[in-house]
Write an enzyme that holds these catalytic residues in place. Structure first.
Site, PDB file in Angstrom:
ATOM      1  N   SER A 111       0.833  -1.197   0.000  1.00 18.15           N
ATOM      2  CA  SER A 111       0.000   0.000   0.000  1.00 18.15           C
ATOM      3  C   SER A 111       0.873   1.255   0.000  1.00 18.15           C
ATOM      4  O   SER A 111       1.655   1.448  -0.927  1.00 18.15           O
ATOM      5  CB  SER A 111      -0.971  -0.038   1.183  1.00 18.15           C
TER       6      SER A 111
ATOM      7  N   ASP B 200      -9.513  -4.963  -4.884  1.00 13.91           N
ATOM      8  CA  ASP B 200      -8.846  -3.815  -4.266  1.00 13.91           C
ATOM      9  C   ASP B 200      -9.108  -2.562  -5.093  1.00 13.91           C
ATOM     10  O   ASP B 200      -8.942  -2.572  -6.320  1.00 13.91           O
ATOM     11  CB  ASP B 200      -7.339  -4.108  -4.190  1.00 13.91           C
TER      12      ASP B 200
END
Length: 334
Positions: A178, A277
């Site tokens: 991330s 995602d």
């Protein structure tokens, strides 16, 4: 959505910025992070994983720390020297403003990861925004990589025995998930223009579900107002003075005027995405941009179609996490 509206009285403590359920910033400078996982202690010879971990301070100005993980080595009767293994310098996720190398979330992940990959992990506890706005985290992570690389010298300062005895300095990797994946990109770019101590090179980079954005949508992303785009809201909070705003090259690697991706300073990269995602298309966009850039390294894309953002961090012992860790192991050891 972030809020910048104070309460009526300026003499009372009140919220000046907020991303609901993630972060609250108050007028007195204090910050609350509701989703921060609890911290846990490091442990030598963990009875469940068999590995050892410990915390170290690698810089005193500013004070910066990391948690090291050492795999369990099998002693051979004819072995007269310590086994050398790759080193992974890791940058945790958390939108640049929460999580830690010392949190239970990442500690559990690496207690699963290290026995399967048999690498030394240096998990960096970089300074968080908004108390330390970007680019502070990039400088901290570069300092960590410099410190690791310095152990390739004969008499390094602030030496760490685990790295000296077991680290293979011809196989140094960087990785992150991330926001940490974004940091990996920026550290790799810096390594393309700036030398590390002892002329150490980065062998490879792992970008898991990397955090990128731009002023325009990519892939299946919807066109949204800036104030409705959570990625842009986060960026404005963590780097309010970013030149170019959301099109700063640190968050948009192909922004006008950004340095060419062809200059990335490592020899191989794997980009990992997850089908469910919201950052999935950004990861593919980055992969495609890198592929077209003229960069001469080995490039891989891995997708788990039925998983969510950083599933391997939240559920490190799941079937799909094990599958991804096996892929990482191949990447690190091949």
């Amino acid at each position: 959505m972030a809020s910048t509206t104070p309460t009526a009285s300026t003499n009372t403590k009140h919220i000046v910025a907020e991303i609901p359920s993630y972060i609250r910033v108050f007028n007195d400078g204090t910050v609350e992070r509701p989703r921060q996982a609890p911290f846990v202690a490091a442990m030598l010879d963990d009875p469940q994983s068999g590995i050892s971990s410990k915390d170290i301070v690698f810089s005193h100005n500013p004070t910066l720390s990391a948690r090291l993980y050492l795999p369990k080595f099998t002693k051979l009767s004819n072995q007269d020297h310590a086994e050398k293994v790759p080193i992974l310098v890791y940058f945790h996720g958390g939108r640049f403003f929460y999580e830690s190398a010392f949190s239970q979330l990442y500690h559990n992940h690496f207690n699963t990861f290290v026995p399967q990959t048999k690498v030394i992990v240096v998990s960096v506890d970089y300074r968080l925004a908004p108390e330390n706005p970007l680019p502070a985290c990039y400088h901290d992570c570069w300092a960590a990589l410099q410190w690791v690389a310095s152990h390739s010298a004969k008499n390094p300062t602030n030496a760490e025995p685990w790295l000296i005895e077991h680290g293979n300095f011809n196989r140094i990797f960087i990785g992150g998930d991330s926001a940490g994946g974004n940091i990996v990109h920026n550290i790799a770019m810096r390594a393309g223009t700036e030398d590390l101590p002892c002329d150490v090179k980065i062998t490879g980079a792992i970008l898991s579900h990397p955090y990128f954005c731009s002023s325009y949508p990519v892939g299946s992303e919807a066109v949204t107002r800036p104030e409705d785009n959570i990625l842009q809201v986060v960026w404005n909070l963590v780097y309010p003075s970013a030149p170019g705003g959301i099109d700063n090259p640190m968050i948009n690697p192909v922004a006008p005027g950004a340095p060419s991706l062809a200059g990335i300073g490592c020899s191989k990269i794997i980009v990992c995405v997850a089908g469910k995602d919201m950052l999935r298309d950004r990861g593919v966009w980055y992969y495609e941009s890198l592929k077209k850039s003229g960069w001469q390294g080995e490039l891989q894309l891995f997708e788990e179609k039925d998983e969510e953002h950083v599933y391997h961090i939240y559920h490190p012992q799941s079937e799909n996490a094990t599958k991804l860790i096996n892929r990482f192991s191949s990447f690190l050891l091949d």
